[in-house]
Design a protein around this motif. Structure first.
Motif, mmCIF file in Angstrom:
data_model
loop_
_atom_site.group_PDB
_atom_site.id
_atom_site.type_symbol
_atom_site.label_atom_id
_atom_site.label_comp_id
_atom_site.label_asym_id
_atom_site.label_seq_id
_atom_site.Cartn_x
_atom_site.Cartn_y
_atom_site.Cartn_z
ATOM 1 N N HIS A 111 8.099 7.469 -8.387
ATOM 2 C CA HIS A 111 7.020 6.265 -7.848
ATOM 3 C C HIS A 111 5.508 6.636 -8.392
ATOM 4 O O HIS A 111 4.735 5.737 -8.896
ATOM 5 N N LEU A 112 5.153 7.891 -8.100
ATOM 6 C CA LEU A 112 3.908 8.275 -8.231
ATOM 7 C C LEU A 112 3.522 8.175 -9.771
ATOM 8 O O LEU A 112 2.367 7.774 -10.018
ATOM 9 N N TRP A 127 -0.183 3.701 -5.693
ATOM 10 C CA TRP A 127 -1.013 5.105 -5.979
ATOM 11 C C TRP A 127 -2.374 4.804 -6.292
ATOM 12 O O TRP A 127 -3.314 5.409 -5.811
ATOM 13 N N LEU A 160 2.540 13.489 -2.813
ATOM 14 C CA LEU A 160 1.528 12.447 -2.553
ATOM 15 C C LEU A 160 0.172 13.488 -2.676
ATOM 16 O O LEU A 160 -0.791 13.402 -3.436
ATOM 17 N N SER A 193 9.881 10.169 -4.752
ATOM 18 C CA SER A 193 8.556 9.786 -4.709
ATOM 19 C C SER A 193 7.776 10.289 -5.872
ATOM 20 O O SER A 193 6.934 9.497 -6.357
ATOM 21 N N ALA A 215 0.648 -1.133 0.035
ATOM 22 C CA ALA A 215 0.033 -0.024 0.117
ATOM 23 C C ALA A 215 0.898 1.326 -0.055
ATOM 24 O O ALA A 215 0.521 2.137 -0.497
ATOM 25 N N ASN A 216 2.092 1.211 0.656
ATOM 26 C CA ASN A 216 2.827 2.560 0.728
ATOM 27 C C ASN A 216 3.230 3.117 -0.543
ATOM 28 O O ASN A 216 3.594 4.290 -0.696
ATOM 29 N N PHE A 217 3.344 2.393 -1.710
ATOM 30 C CA PHE A 217 3.490 2.931 -3.166
ATOM 31 C C PHE A 217 2.499 2.510 -3.999
ATOM 32 O O PHE A 217 2.974 2.634 -5.190
ATOM 33 N N TYR A 235 9.274 -7.525 5.906
ATOM 34 C CA TYR A 235 8.924 -6.666 4.646
ATOM 35 C C TYR A 235 10.060 -6.230 3.813
ATOM 36 O O TYR A 235 9.896 -6.454 2.671
ATOM 37 N N PRO A 247 3.501 16.559 -9.533
ATOM 38 C CA PRO A 247 2.617 15.187 -9.038
ATOM 39 C C PRO A 247 1.145 15.480 -9.400
ATOM 40 O O PRO A 247 0.509 14.296 -9.742
ATOM 41 N N ARG A 300 8.221 -8.269 1.363
ATOM 42 C CA ARG A 300 6.701 -8.182 1.838
ATOM 43 C C ARG A 300 6.177 -9.729 2.000
ATOM 44 O O ARG A 300 5.080 -10.143 1.544
#
Lengths: 442, 442
Positions: free
Chosen positions: B120-121, A36, A84, B117, A32-34, B185, B86, B178
């Motif tokens: 990734h987004l 989008w 984000l 970030s 979930a943390n990456f 993780y 973003p 994970r």
């Protein structure tokens, strides 16, 4: 007046669940943390549930956990709030967007600019959660040998706030004329050069962003120490409080409102929203079983890691089956969180292991575990007894925990007239009932 | 090989037109700088036109223009790149997103984190345009009395780059396991603590963002001085060059590729894309008339402002109808831009007023003014003579100038086999034919 008061609801996200074992919960989302698309969907769901805001915590380091805990953490890496939240602004229409930014490791000009820009981009939905940072590893990422001393951080934060809000007021609201015929774009008489020269900062200005839609983005604070509450009383418009019982909450509520009033502010213009970890079930037993299941998925090593962060000392070196030592070394970590743990260990006669498991699961915050009606009862009781103005809700796992809240608890609160059925305004200030600040220079 | 080379196209945005009078042009958009729906639509249009990237310039101050110019500028305030991009990532699928961030007024940890970030987004579409900042007012916004000396800025930039790329390599690509069953993780053996201690920066790491999708976001550079080109040769993967004739462009192209080769890099892995101000018409005369109309809307005061910024001295104090004085005071502004203006004024025997009008309109950059076929001819000639690998296109006004380019020039380039008909890959590296960097630690 208490009859007409409405709850405010924030969603406190990391951006994923605050619970260490959320990623392992059946039906949870390990990445979930990456993810989008997931975070976008969850935020749209929160907006569907008319939440006031999406609230994103932040850290400027991989936390100083022992390796055995670090390897079990799903949240040591994640999106940065300031990338984000603009993305979320682009895919939502009404929900407020609260980003955390530290006053210890940033320049006021950057912070003023990013929040002003986010406020324009989102049509007036931005809020700045002022933190002074608590993790000593953050200092090491920014060229400092050690973390600034606690009260010094707060003095710096106060000046930082003055500079940021001063920069937001660089341009009058009506500075931009855009007269195509004459070719005049802005009125020079409506531009103020701040020229701040203070103890910690100097910044000339003006800001290269027009005055934010909200005048100022909403100011949020979570500091619980005396210095933190005083800063909140002087500056905050929303307070995230870390209280777990109603009596303490009432005391903190009255204290912060009094501090606001003492500096000439209207106490209604500071909304106090404790964090609340909420687990919803069709029955009380089912909700409790979910929580037990979730806690059972916390590896003891994870609790020790979080405990170490909160105590500011490596707790894995202690005897796990003995009590917490009395002679903890001094720390610049958050004083309030640490003292709460020390008190709990003493009062409940917990071993270090038990304390670690507790911390690994619930973070010592307010918990609401039950049916939608039970949770609504509890929220109503807190609201009506002036223990709070609303809650920053933390979900136990994603997407299920969040969906349950929006699908079951929100309608129950709406039926009771405690929560909006639709947004009345378009800005976060309007959602929270906060006035738009006047420009100090115009 | 030249037959198979394809053009790369960036859109150089401020986020609005680079032309001072764009906001006054008939059909232009006076409020474009804070008009999110428009910028969103324009970026989607660029993506429809298969552009490699949206490229956003930046400044960390309201520029040091005289008031008479400042009041006529539509771009002294705008969105911050790191909030706008973003948001654009959230509403596009393929187009690259290049944000400018200064190495002079930022901390490497923040820069590494924000770009990681964003990468990734956006699913691997981020690029960092490294600038050292040229405006002396920027220093005053960040607690400095004066701008850093030119070569010092570049030494600092080089170390900054080393820290940022080192932080991007904090985690191996396969660090995140994970494993729900075991509760592990990440693999601790795949985490590197940078522990950088240098002349300008110290940063412990690791970065609190997983390794970017592209390994590293694409590195972009625009410095034109000797120090700038050397930094580009050592580090850049895309170069925005400010050349206006083909012979100079070939020289700069060969020089930068040679510098890359001299440090052991593959010269094909650095794409050189001059800025090009493009005005499209149905006929050559119509295009020329558009440009004349646009320049006529530049107030002389605006040109003086830009000229002052580029010379690093208040040009309004000179005799407007006399030549540019020979004894300009020293400056820490960009040396290359300044010398180009000084040379032009001398060679073309321009008065200060004429120089100001020229600067106010065209910024001394490459211009392409004509029909789609003429512009495609010019682009093809530059590409085939190895004067460039593509262009960073600047549009004369919005939305019309951009729409004209996408609707008319792009199809002409596609017909000639010079430009893609669709994206072949999903990341900006794939669009630009750049390799994904290996992780230096794993």
């Amino acid at each position: 007046m208490s009859e007409s008061r409405m709850l405010r609801l924030g969603a406190f996200m990391r951006p994923i669940s605050i619970h260490t074992a959320a990623w392992r919960y059946p039906g949870g989302t390990p990445d979930a943390n990456f993810n989008w698309p997931l975070i976008k969907r969850l935020t749209q769901k929160l907006e569907h549930g008319k939440f006031d805001a999406f609230f994103m915590a932040d850290h400027l380091a991989v936390p100083n956990m022992p390796t055995d805990a670090l390897k079990r953490s799903a949240t040591v890496t994640s999106f940065a709030p300031m990338t984000l939240l603009p993305a979320l602004a682009a895919v939502t229409e009404r929900i407020g967007l609260i980003a955390t930014m530290s006053t210890t490791y940033n320049a006021p000009y950057h912070v003023a600019r990013l929040f002003a820009s986010l406020d324009h981009l989102s049509g007036g939905r931005a809020a700045w959660n002022i933190v002074t940072s608590t993790n000593p590893y953050e200092a090491l990422n920014f060229g400092l040998k050690e973390h600034l001393e606690h009260d010094e951080r707060y003095r710096r934060a106060r000046e930082f706030y003055d500079v940021v809000t001063g920069l937001w007021d660089s341009w009058a609201d009506d500075a931009f004329i855009r007269d195509v015929d004459s070719g005049v774009y802005s009125d020079p008489a409506k531009l103020h050069v701040l020229d701040h020269q203070g103890k910690y900062f100097s910044a000339r200005g003006p800001l290269n962003v027009a005055r934010p839609v909200q005048g100022w983005p909403v100011i949020v604070q979570a500091g619980q120490s005396d210095a933190g509450r005083q800063l909140a009383g002087e500056t905050a418009e929303m307070v995230f409080s870390g209280v777990s019982d109603i009596a303490t909450a009432q005391r903190v509520y009255a204290d912060i409102k009094a501090r606001a009033q003492a500096v000439g502010r209207n106490p209604d213009h500071i909304v106090i929203m404790p964090g609340a970890f909420v687990v919803v079930g069709d029955t009380a037993a089912e909700a409790r079983a979910k929580k037990t299941r979730l806690d059972s998925l916390v590896h003891p090593d994870s609790g020790l890691g979080t405990l170490s962060v909160q105590l500011g000392v490596d707790a894995s070196k202690f005897d796990l089956d003995g009590p917490l030592p009395d002679d903890l070394p001094p720390t610049n970590a958050s004083h309030t969180s640490r003292q709460k743990l020390v008190d709990m260990a003493r009062n409940d006669k917990l071993t270090v292991r038990q304390l670690a498991q507790y911390v690994g699961g619930a973070f010592g915050t307010l918990e609401m575990i039950g049916t939608a009606a039970m949770i609504a009862d509890q929220m109503q009781a807190w609201l009506e007894s002036r223990a709070c103005d609303g809650f920053n809700v933390m979900f136990p796992y994603l997407p299920g925990g969040l969906d349950d809240f929006v699908d079951q608890v929100v309608p129950e609160l709406q039926r009771r007239g405690l929560f909006r059925r639709d947004y009345e305004g378009t800005t976060l200030r309007e959602h929270l009932g906060l006035p738009r600040p006047a420009n100090r220079f115009f």
